[in-house]
Write an enzyme that holds these catalytic residues in place. Structure first.
Site, short mmCIF file in Angstrom:
data_model
loop_
_atom_site.label_atom_id
_atom_site.label_comp_id
_atom_site.label_asym_id
_atom_site.label_seq_id
_atom_site.Cartn_x
_atom_site.Cartn_y
_atom_site.Cartn_z
N HIS A 25 1.12 -1.75 -0.58
CA HIS A 25 0.29 0.22 -0.21
C HIS A 25 0.92 1.12 0.14
CE1 HIS A 25 -3.71 2.99 1.30
NE2 HIS A 25 -2.65 3.33 1.09
N GLU A 26 2.28 1.02 0.67
CA GLU A 26 2.46 2.64 0.85
C GLU A 26 3.59 2.50 -0.68
OE1 GLU A 26 2.55 4.85 2.67
OE2 GLU A 26 1.14 3.88 4.02
N HIS A 29 2.06 4.54 -2.95
CA HIS A 29 2.09 5.68 -2.86
C HIS A 29 3.66 6.39 -3.29
CE1 HIS A 29 -1.75 6.21 -0.65
NE2 HIS A 29 -1.01 6.04 1.00
#
Length: 377
Positions: A25-26, A29
């Site tokens: 998920h990170e 980003h």
């Protein structure tokens, strides 16, 4: 006999589910930010005190924390929760400021924020596509093969050969559509439409409630219509078809999440059914003990959950940031910093309150409160 996977297997299973999913998920980003030329000051793998790390040639500090449950990415210039320009940001040299998060147009910031949840959905789609390709697609027409005596379907007068066309005003294409609708609506009154001998018939019924208990002692309240389907057909799936089926399955799961959340908000479903990290840990251990297929499927479900929850328009979550970016795009200027600050404080308070609630529920599901009441009594 109730089986338990053991505390060590439960912890290991939980770490192997949550850790990688929060990490990717990170990473979503991070990669989106890097594509738009935003410098990342830090990328943490795990939380807590740094036990190891290194700084790459771009100046990003890659840190490894002692608690391997996900991580975070911190972009240059991202100095407050609302990612608003500050005096500290304005004091940066112009060249350095151009590499910060705040300097980018709103559409780029929105993509960077949305990239995290999108990656979670992509992971789930890849897993579900793999299942579809490996095992095929089970398809069963929505035709009544029989009814269970005393069930909702029997009370409504459904007959063998009836082809269900709609339930609750929603069109039905497969038998799974029926099962999904009923599963989360135990005890609710609805209407079911069918074709019988070329004629359309409509019946009102109350979805039955079935209390199930698995081998681990978990109890579930499931809605049942009491309809036996026709013989299922397993259709082979090609590499091209697999992602299409996976996207459809992901959409069905998200739709069920939305329905369940709306039921909690409107009071049709108890908040006691909400679970948190402890419940995920418990289920992780149970699914790993059932085999690799069950465990990998759980990873897909948790990944969809992470993506869905993070897109909710709650300040502090990715969806909250996207909500403010949407307002900024319409107004042609950001929402006032003080408004965002109070919104993010409120969002943090709401998230903390929710975490306390689900933890309280988890401990209750583990029998802690019942045991304490017994000791006190």
């Amino acid at each position: 006999m109730i089986e338990t996977p053991g505390i060590l297997l439960t912890i290991l299973s939980f770490v192997l589910v949550i850790g990688p999913l929060v990490f990717v998920h990170e990473m979503g980003h991070y990669l989106a930010g890097r594509y738009f030329g935003i410098k990342a000051d830090a990328f943490a793998v795990g939380f807590g005190r740094e036990i190891a790390g290194f700084t790459d040639k771009r100046g990003t500090r890659w840190k490894f924390g002692w608690l391997p449950l996900g991580g975070y990415v911190k972009f240059a210039g991202d100095m407050n929760p609302a990612s608003q320009p500050s005096a500290e940001w304005l004091s940066l040299p112009a060249e350095e400021r151009q590499r910060t998060f705040q300097s980018k147009p709103v559409w780029q910031r929105a993509i960077v924020v949305a990239a995290g949840p999108v990656v979670n959905f992509v992971v789930a789609i890849l897993i579900l596509a793999g299942f579809a390709f490996a095992y095929g697609d089970i398809r069963m027409p929505p035709v009544v093969g029989g009814t269970v005596p005393g069930s909702a379907a029997a009370a409504a007068g459904l007959q063998v050969g009836d082809r269900i066309t709609a339930i609750g005003g929603r069109s039905v294409e497969t038998f799974d559509d029926l099962a999904r609708f009923a599963r989360i609506r135990a005890g609710e009154r609805t209407q079911i439409d069918a074709v019988r001998g070329g004629q359309t018939v409509s019946r009102d019924l109350v979805i039955g409630t079935e209390l199930q208990r698995d081998r681990f002692g978990n109890e579930y309240k499931i809605g049942r219509l009491g309809i036996a389907g026709s013989k299922p057909v397993i259709v082979p799936v090609s590499l091209i078809e697999a992602p299409v089926i996976a996207v459809k399955r992901t959409g069905e799961i998200v739709s069920m999440m939305v329905e369940t959340l709306s039921q909690v908000i409107t009071g049709r479903r108890s908040v006691k059914e909400l679970g948190g990290p402890l419940s995920i840990a418990k289920v992780s251990g149970e699914q790993m003990s059932l085999g690799l297929d069950a465990y990998v499927f759980l990873i897909a479900l948790v990944s969809i959950n992470l993506g869905f929850i993070n897109l909710l328009p709650v300040p502090m979550l990715d969806g909250g940031h996207l909500f403010f970016y949407a307002i900024e795009a319409v107004r042609r200027r950001p929402v006032e910093p003080q408004v965002q600050e109070w919104a993010f404080r409120g969002g943090l308070a709401a998230i903390l309150a929710l975490m306390l609630l689900v933890t309280f529920n988890d401990l209750g599901n583990f029998g802690l409160w019942k045991n304490l009441a017994g000791l006190i009594g």
